[in-house]
Design a protein around this motif. Structure first.
Motif, PDB file in Angstrom:
ATOM      1  N   SER A 112      91.202  24.434  73.996  1.00 10.02           N
ATOM      2  CA  SER A 112      89.949  24.297  74.723  1.00 10.02           C
ATOM      3  C   SER A 112      89.938  25.148  75.984  1.00 10.02           C
ATOM      4  O   SER A 112      90.978  25.357  76.608  1.00 10.02           O
ATOM      5  N   GLU A 113      88.754  25.599  76.344  1.00  4.52           N
ATOM      6  CA  GLU A 113      88.550  26.325  77.599  1.00  4.52           C
ATOM      7  C   GLU A 113      88.213  25.352  78.730  1.00  4.52           C
ATOM      8  O   GLU A 113      88.125  25.761  79.888  1.00  4.52           O
ATOM      9  N   LEU A 114      88.010  24.073  78.402  1.00  5.71           N
ATOM     10  CA  LEU A 114      87.665  23.090  79.415  1.00  5.71           C
ATOM     11  C   LEU A 114      88.855  22.814  80.319  1.00  5.71           C
ATOM     12  O   LEU A 114      90.003  23.023  79.935  1.00  5.71           O
ATOM     13  N   LYS A 115      88.551  22.318  81.519  1.00  2.07           N
ATOM     14  CA  LYS A 115      89.617  21.969  82.458  1.00  2.07           C
ATOM     15  C   LYS A 115      89.315  20.599  83.066  1.00  2.07           C
ATOM     16  O   LYS A 115      88.180  20.112  82.985  1.00  2.07           O
ATOM     17  N   ALA A 116      90.322  19.979  83.642  1.00  2.00           N
ATOM     18  CA  ALA A 116      90.148  18.663  84.255  1.00  2.00           C
ATOM     19  C   ALA A 116      88.984  18.704  85.237  1.00  2.00           C
ATOM     20  O   ALA A 116      88.851  19.641  86.021  1.00  2.00           O
ATOM     21  N   GLY A 117      88.127  17.696  85.132  1.00  2.00           N
ATOM     22  CA  GLY A 117      86.962  17.607  86.007  1.00  2.00           C
ATOM     23  C   GLY A 117      85.668  18.071  85.361  1.00  2.00           C
ATOM     24  O   GLY A 117      84.581  17.756  85.851  1.00  2.00           O
ATOM     25  N   ASP A 118      85.763  18.813  84.235  1.00  2.00           N
ATOM     26  CA  ASP A 118      84.552  19.256  83.544  1.00  2.00           C
ATOM     27  C   ASP A 118      83.857  18.060  82.883  1.00  2.00           C
ATOM     28  O   ASP A 118      84.506  17.207  82.287  1.00  2.00           O
ATOM     29  N   THR A 119      82.533  18.044  82.984  1.00  2.00           N
ATOM     30  CA  THR A 119      81.735  17.001  82.340  1.00  2.00           C
ATOM     31  C   THR A 119      81.415  17.433  80.916  1.00  2.00           C
ATOM     32  O   THR A 119      81.115  18.597  80.671  1.00  2.00           O
ATOM     33  N   VAL A 120      81.491  16.489  79.986  1.00  2.00           N
ATOM     34  CA  VAL A 120      81.134  16.764  78.586  1.00  2.00           C
ATOM     35  C   VAL A 120      80.090  15.756  78.135  1.00  2.00           C
ATOM     36  O   VAL A 120      80.021  14.638  78.656  1.00  2.00           O
TER      37      VAL A 120
END
Length: 169
Positions: A112-120
């Motif tokens: 994933s390209e997401l990181k801690a703190g990103d909203t989904v």
């Protein structure tokens, strides 16, 4: 005896009409209207079931394996949340989402390209499948925790309450 039969038939009638809920919600149950979605589409097969250990330190299967799928298959968020962790654990990429209400779900192996703190948002692609969890197929390991306790993820996407058989008369 007649009073007992009358009370029984009244209770059974209420159950059939949905006026009374007799089953206590299981720890896996989610609130009505807050159902999660499957993290894979179409609805996947369950390759390995939830099999929690009797004690936290014993071996067991603290989630479910879904698939088979293919490398690069999209994985979606089962509900709204915030990314709590995105990184490698031992040798696999893992993504963890905090859904609030003390619930966290984890997915592996998911790049994933997401990181801690990103909203989904529910249904949003959160990453892609990688090989490495199931030995004979590409599969997704999905785990859910309530606090420190693992719960069955299937309880959030399926009705896991036992069936109740009612008498015909």
């Amino acid at each position: 005896m007649v009073l007992l039969k009358l009370a029984t038939s009244t209770i059974l009638g209420l159950l059939v009409l949905g006026g009374v809920t007799t089953a206590t919600p299981s720890p896996e149950a989610s609130p009505p209207g807050a159902r999660w979605s499957w993290p894979l589409s179409p609805k996947p097969s369950i390759l390995r079931s939830f099999d929690p250990p009797e004690k936290p330190w014993l071996s067991g299967h603290r989630g479910v394996d879904l698939g088979p799928t293919h490398d690069g298959a999209p994985v979606t968020a089962p509900s709204d949340g915030v990314v709590a962790f995105a990184g490698v654990v031992v040798d696999r990429p893992v993504l963890t989402i905090d859904q609030g209400n003390d619930l966290k779900s984890s997915f592996e192996p998911v790049s994933s390209e997401l990181k801690a703190g990103d909203t989904v948002r529910k249904g949003q692609v959160i990453g892609t499948m990688e090989p490495g969890h199931c030995s004979n197929a590409t599969c997704l390991h999905w785990g859910v925790r309530r606090g420190e306790d693992y719960v069955n993820p299937l309880g959030f996407v399926e009705d896991m309450r036992p069936s109740i058989l009612l008498p015909l008369n």
